[in-house]
Enzyme design. Structure first.
Site, PDB file in Angstrom:
ATOM      1  N   GLU A  91      43.414  35.670  52.389  1.00 18.44           N
ATOM      2  CA  GLU A  91      44.715  35.518  53.039  1.00 18.44           C
ATOM      3  C   GLU A  91      44.984  36.687  53.969  1.00 18.44           C
ATOM      4  O   GLU A  91      44.605  37.820  53.680  1.00 18.44           O
ATOM      5  CB  GLU A  91      45.828  35.529  51.975  1.00 18.44           C
ATOM      6  N   CYS A 104      48.517  42.108  57.983  1.00 17.17           N
ATOM      7  CA  CYS A 104      48.089  42.564  56.659  1.00 17.17           C
ATOM      8  C   CYS A 104      46.802  41.828  56.317  1.00 17.17           C
ATOM      9  O   CYS A 104      46.767  40.599  56.320  1.00 17.17           O
ATOM     10  CB  CYS A 104      49.193  42.239  55.654  1.00 17.17           C
ATOM     11  N   CYS A 111      39.876  40.422  43.140  1.00 16.07           N
ATOM     12  CA  CYS A 111      40.054  41.843  42.875  1.00 16.07           C
ATOM     13  C   CYS A 111      39.737  42.086  41.404  1.00 16.07           C
ATOM     14  O   CYS A 111      39.969  41.223  40.565  1.00 16.07           O
ATOM     15  CB  CYS A 111      41.505  42.229  43.167  1.00 16.07           C
ATOM     16  N   CYS A 115      45.873  44.402  37.885  1.00 17.16           N
ATOM     17  CA  CYS A 115      47.310  44.720  37.793  1.00 17.16           C
ATOM     18  C   CYS A 115      48.078  43.514  37.237  1.00 17.16           C
ATOM     19  O   CYS A 115      47.851  42.375  37.642  1.00 17.16           O
ATOM     20  CB  CYS A 115      47.858  45.112  39.168  1.00 17.16           C
ATOM     21  N   CYS A 118      50.068  40.942  39.639  1.00 18.41           N
ATOM     22  CA  CYS A 118      49.435  40.539  40.899  1.00 18.41           C
ATOM     23  C   CYS A 118      48.608  39.268  40.752  1.00 18.41           C
ATOM     24  O   CYS A 118      47.808  39.134  39.828  1.00 18.41           O
ATOM     25  CB  CYS A 118      48.557  41.682  41.405  1.00 18.41           C
ATOM     26  N   SER A 213      49.961  52.702  45.351  1.00 18.09           N
ATOM     27  CA  SER A 213      50.754  51.783  44.535  1.00 18.09           C
ATOM     28  C   SER A 213      51.043  52.460  43.206  1.00 18.09           C
ATOM     29  O   SER A 213      50.187  52.531  42.338  1.00 18.09           O
ATOM     30  CB  SER A 213      49.987  50.481  44.326  1.00 18.09           C
ATOM     31  N   HIS A 215      54.344  52.291  41.145  1.00 20.08           N
ATOM     32  CA  HIS A 215      55.022  51.302  40.288  1.00 20.08           C
ATOM     33  C   HIS A 215      55.600  51.831  38.977  1.00 20.08           C
ATOM     34  O   HIS A 215      56.340  51.122  38.288  1.00 20.08           O
ATOM     35  CB  HIS A 215      54.131  50.090  39.988  1.00 20.08           C
ATOM     36  N   ASN A 289      57.503  40.130  43.697  1.00 18.25           N
ATOM     37  CA  ASN A 289      57.394  38.719  44.042  1.00 18.25           C
ATOM     38  C   ASN A 289      56.980  37.980  42.780  1.00 18.25           C
ATOM     39  O   ASN A 289      55.874  38.189  42.297  1.00 18.25           O
ATOM     40  CB  ASN A 289      56.274  38.527  45.078  1.00 18.25           C
ATOM     41  N   CYS A 332      50.834  38.450  47.259  1.00 20.50           N
ATOM     42  CA  CYS A 332      49.382  38.548  47.383  1.00 20.50           C
ATOM     43  C   CYS A 332      48.629  37.511  46.574  1.00 20.50           C
ATOM     44  O   CYS A 332      48.764  37.440  45.372  1.00 20.50           O
ATOM     45  CB  CYS A 332      48.938  39.883  46.784  1.00 20.50           C
TER      46      CYS A 332
HETATM   47  N1  SAH Z   1      44.796  46.991  45.899  1.00 15.77           N
HETATM   48  C1  SAH Z   1      45.653  47.670  46.810  1.00 15.77           C
HETATM   49  C2  SAH Z   1      46.147  46.828  47.964  1.00 15.77           C
HETATM   50  C3  SAH Z   1      46.523  45.396  47.714  1.00 15.77           C
HETATM   51  S1  SAH Z   1      48.018  45.058  46.870  1.00 15.77           S
HETATM   52  C4  SAH Z   1      46.828  48.280  46.053  1.00 15.77           C
HETATM   53  O1  SAH Z   1      46.908  48.100  44.858  1.00 15.77           O
HETATM   54  O2  SAH Z   1      47.617  48.992  46.654  1.00 15.77           O
HETATM   55  C5  SAH Z   1      49.315  45.500  47.983  1.00 15.77           C
HETATM   56  C6  SAH Z   1      50.597  45.917  47.278  1.00 15.77           C
HETATM   57  O3  SAH Z   1      51.283  44.774  46.726  1.00 15.77           O
HETATM   58  C7  SAH Z   1      50.358  46.864  46.119  1.00 15.77           C
HETATM   59  O4  SAH Z   1      51.328  47.857  46.129  1.00 15.77           O
HETATM   60  C8  SAH Z   1      50.529  45.945  44.927  1.00 15.77           C
HETATM   61  O5  SAH Z   1      50.785  46.657  43.764  1.00 15.77           O
HETATM   62  C9  SAH Z   1      51.659  45.047  45.399  1.00 15.77           C
HETATM   63  N2  SAH Z   1      51.820  43.793  44.692  1.00 15.77           N
HETATM   64  C10 SAH Z   1      50.885  42.978  44.175  1.00 15.77           C
HETATM   65  N3  SAH Z   1      51.433  41.897  43.608  1.00 15.77           N
HETATM   66  C11 SAH Z   1      52.758  42.010  43.785  1.00 15.77           C
HETATM   67  C12 SAH Z   1      53.873  41.204  43.428  1.00 15.77           C
HETATM   68  N4  SAH Z   1      53.716  40.064  42.771  1.00 15.77           N
HETATM   69  N5  SAH Z   1      55.097  41.632  43.793  1.00 15.77           N
HETATM   70  C13 SAH Z   1      55.256  42.783  44.488  1.00 15.77           C
HETATM   71  N6  SAH Z   1      54.255  43.587  44.847  1.00 15.77           N
HETATM   72  C14 SAH Z   1      53.013  43.213  44.493  1.00 15.77           C
END
Ligand code: SAH
Length: 343
Positions: A91, A104, A111, A115, A118, A213, A215, A289, A332
């Site tokens: 995507e 983006c 991956c 997380c 995600c 990231s 969090h 999200n 994502c």
């Molecule tokens: N792997 C990298 C980049 C991809 S994720 C990283 O972890 O930074 C891009 C961003 O979106 C990251 O900050 C990730 O933690 C966040 N992310 C992933 N899923 C999400 C969700 N459901 N809601 C909000 N942020 C999310």
């Protein structure tokens, strides 16, 4: 077959020399690929037909195919589902801002970071993207929209620092003056916090922005959300961020996805303040999200603003990231998952 779009200009010159061709052909082909965004050797009309045919027999010419586009009715954000040469899906998102268009991109198919919130990681990692395949997402969007891309964020599917060498080559090609020539300052790479990769990137002394990231501001909480936290502690992460700033002079961006009842309280904000106060940094707050496979919810009522105010009161730069494209599976990896289930 070698992937011609992942060669630097110097390497392409060597290839041409090896083929007994004039080396100026290298620059011509390079500019067709990276400047004029040719979709195949056939597009390179000022090249002798014999050379085009020879290249086509010797090299792989990657291209992505748009299999689905969703456009947000709210803000015009477009989300593309691209098919790679081997049929795998990634995507990319196109966002229009006042200061220019931003794309983006994904860096991997799936991956392996795991997380908890995600969608990209639910089925694990299938493979990493080649430099050309990262570029192709930007090139395809430029052609599809007919508009120049000025900013690139590596924040789509995948962990870019888990694909380090390809990422670096992608950055070199993307910023090259014979290609799209995107300014390093307009590029952001986001990581879940692979410390050795962060330090290595610092040593490259590029002018790109590193986003971490985070969090959660304590190891205990972070471990519940991100398995990578079992490997690298927050104190190791902060050292790596300081090192990045020291080497590049670029302030760090912290990504903080706010999850209702998990990391969004005033106490959580105070923990974050204690961790980063006085640092040259910027915080992006993103209301999570919701992903249907996970039961995380967005902060209730005024929690997001209260969290932001707590940071601001302490002199920390913070923005609440506009939730671009919420109505189009903005999170994502969600579009890709849906399409795969569909097939
Ligand atoms: N792997 C990298 C980049 C991809 S994720 C990283 O972890 O930074 C891009 C961003 O979106 C990251 O900050 C990730 O933690 C966040 N992310 C992933 N899923 C999400 C969700 N459901 N809601 C909000 N942020 C999310």
């Amino acid at each position: 077959m070698q992937d011609i779009k992942s060669f630097t200009l110097e390497e392409l010159k060597n290839e041409m020399a090896g083929m007994g061709e004039k080396t100026y052909r290298a620059k011509q082909i390079y500019q067709w690929m990276h400047g004029k965004l040719a979709r195949s050797f056939d597009d390179m009309t000022d090249l002798p037909l014999a050379l085009r045919q020879r290249c086509a027999s010797l090299y792989e010419y990657t291209a992505v195919k748009s299999v689905k586009v969703q456009e947000s009715a709210v803000d015009g954000t477009r989300k593309y589902l691209f098919e790679l040469g081997d049929g795998k899906l990634v995507e990319s998102v196109w966002m229009k801002y006042k200061h220019g268009n931003s794309v983006c991109i994904s860096s991997q198919v799936g991956c392996r970071m795991g997380c908890a919130f995600c969608a990209s990681t639910l089925d694990g990692l299938e493979r990493s993207l080649k430099p050309s395949e990262m570029l192709d997402q930007i090139y395809a969007i430029t052609l599809l929209t007919g508009e120049r891309v000025s900013n690139v964020v590596v924040m789509g599917i995948g962990e870019p620092l888990d694909n380090y060498d390809n990422l670096l080559r992608f950055l070199v090609l993307l910023t090259d003056e014979n290609g799209l020539h995107i300014s390093q300052r307009n590029i952001t790479v986001s990581t879940c916090g692979l410390v050795p990769g962060m330090r290595r990137l610092a040593d490259e002394k590029l002018q790109i922005t590193l986003a971490l990231s985070l969090h959660a501001a304590t190891d205990e909480k972070r471990k519940k959300l991100m398995p990578v936290a079992n490997k690298y502690s927050i104190s190791q992460l902060m050292d790596a961020c300081a090192y990045y700033f020291e080497k590049t002079g670029r302030r760090i961006t912290f990504e903080y996805s706010l999850i209702g009842g998990v990391n969004d309280s005033r106490e959580n904000a105070a923990e974050l303040v204690r961790l980063i106060k006085g640092m040259n940094c910027h915080v992006n707050l993103i209301p999570v999200n919701p992903v249907k496979e996970r039961n995380f919810v967005q902060p209730g009522g005024t929690f997001t603003t209260a969290f932001k105010n707590e940071l601001e009161k302490n002199g920390i730069n913070v923005t609440i990231r506009r939730e671009m494209g919420r109505d189009i599976d903005g999170a994502c990896g969600q579009l890709r998952r849906r399409q795969r289930a569909f097939r």
